[in-house]
Write a protein that holds these residues in place. Sequence first.
Motif, mmCIF file in Angstrom:
data_model
loop_
_atom_site.group_PDB
_atom_site.id
_atom_site.type_symbol
_atom_site.label_atom_id
_atom_site.label_comp_id
_atom_site.label_asym_id
_atom_site.label_seq_id
_atom_site.Cartn_x
_atom_site.Cartn_y
_atom_site.Cartn_z
ATOM 1 N N GLY A 76 -6.331 -9.518 -0.860
ATOM 2 C CA GLY A 76 -5.193 -8.821 -0.243
ATOM 3 C C GLY A 76 -5.580 -7.962 0.941
ATOM 4 N N LYS A 88 -8.478 -12.305 2.623
ATOM 5 C CA LYS A 88 -7.113 -11.767 2.494
ATOM 6 C C LYS A 88 -6.366 -12.456 1.353
ATOM 7 N N LYS A 89 -6.556 -13.776 1.247
ATOM 8 C CA LYS A 89 -5.925 -14.533 0.153
ATOM 9 C C LYS A 89 -6.418 -14.040 -1.213
#
Length: 419
Positions: free
Chosen positions: A419, A415-416
């Motif tokens: 996204g 996710k980092k």
Amino acid sequence: MSALSNNNWDRRTVLRAALGLTAAGTLAACGSNTGRGGGSGNGLVQYFHAYGEAGTEQAIKRYAKAYKKANVTTQWITGSNFESKLFAALLTDQAPDLFEFHPQYQLIESGQVADLTDIVAPVKDDFNQADIASHTVDGKIYGVRMIDDPQFFFYRKSMLEKAGVQPPTTLEELVEAAAKLTTSKVKGVFLGNDLHAVIQPMIYAAGADTLNDKNEIAYHTDGVVEGLKQMRKLFTSGDLLLDAPADFWDPSALNQGLCAIQWCGMWAMPQFQQALGDDLGIMPFPKVGDAGKPAVYNGGWSMFVNAKSKNVDAAKEYVKWLWIDQKEYQEDWALSYGFHIPPRTSIAQSAEKLKSGLPAEGVKLFNEFGHFDRIGWTQAMITATEDVFANSVRKDGDPEAALDACDKKVNAELKKLFG
């Protein structure tokens, strides 16, 4: 030119750990002892880690000396501090103009490495396409692969014959073979002191992957669960060599008769052959579960240009000259100081040292079963899978629960990054 030098630790893992630290902004700058960085005028500075094979430092400096368009200085970083010096230096005005490392999405995302598409594209069809893919993001190529480092199981033919054991084709058979090969003086198998070197090969051999093409988790499968259970069985069997004097990357465990089968890299093949002669065989990581197939993990090193250097164009010109144009040097680097597979197909196909015997067998296994790192697979994710091994192989934890915990960490990282 193993991925590791003369120290008893996994340099690749520590390099990635350092990258994780850098990405988090927690790595302190390291003053002027990094050498003459950010070269001015027609001077360039390149960083290399200290390879374990004799003659490598002299070779890199000899190539640089032959280049007439710029004065290229080499910082040959010895000991276990390559990654800290490199990534600390990259945060300062002492930064090198070019450096070796592995393709990492964070380096690209942070704008640390220059786009090399213009120098690689004209010859990209002559590169191993998996190497091109592992250095490509959004159609742009970052980095030039210098060497491919496949890893295998090496074994003593005589020990297997004496025990009536055939080279294992499944992980289950490997566990059984280890038991038959273990004596009062010899352990059946050596996987490295912390077992970390076989985590990715085991995932691949189970028919899985670290991530898929969409950068989603691909390692959490029934086959991997089965593999973890088999590895637990092997770990508790008493047939596994633990705490060897040197780690998996060094050929001494097999050469000195401490084990019958050892996980290692093709880089050590000349040392194995020198010690064992015709008593040496190789095999891929055996298949795990019904969906699995044999696997060969490929490490290696690549050359990158520091995008924040004042000499990006000059550095790119040197990289093109050495790692694209000078095929003689590229073959020398891959095959004169240890055995590696040249990433350039034309060089790999014409290299005499790879055409017969065990090296040719290694190339065949690499071509048939080779797996390459995913550019989005970060150190935090690697550490999460190491925790899985710690909890379900070294300890008696539930593999599914360990993989669930791993998934949470990996998804947070993904996710980092994406996204």
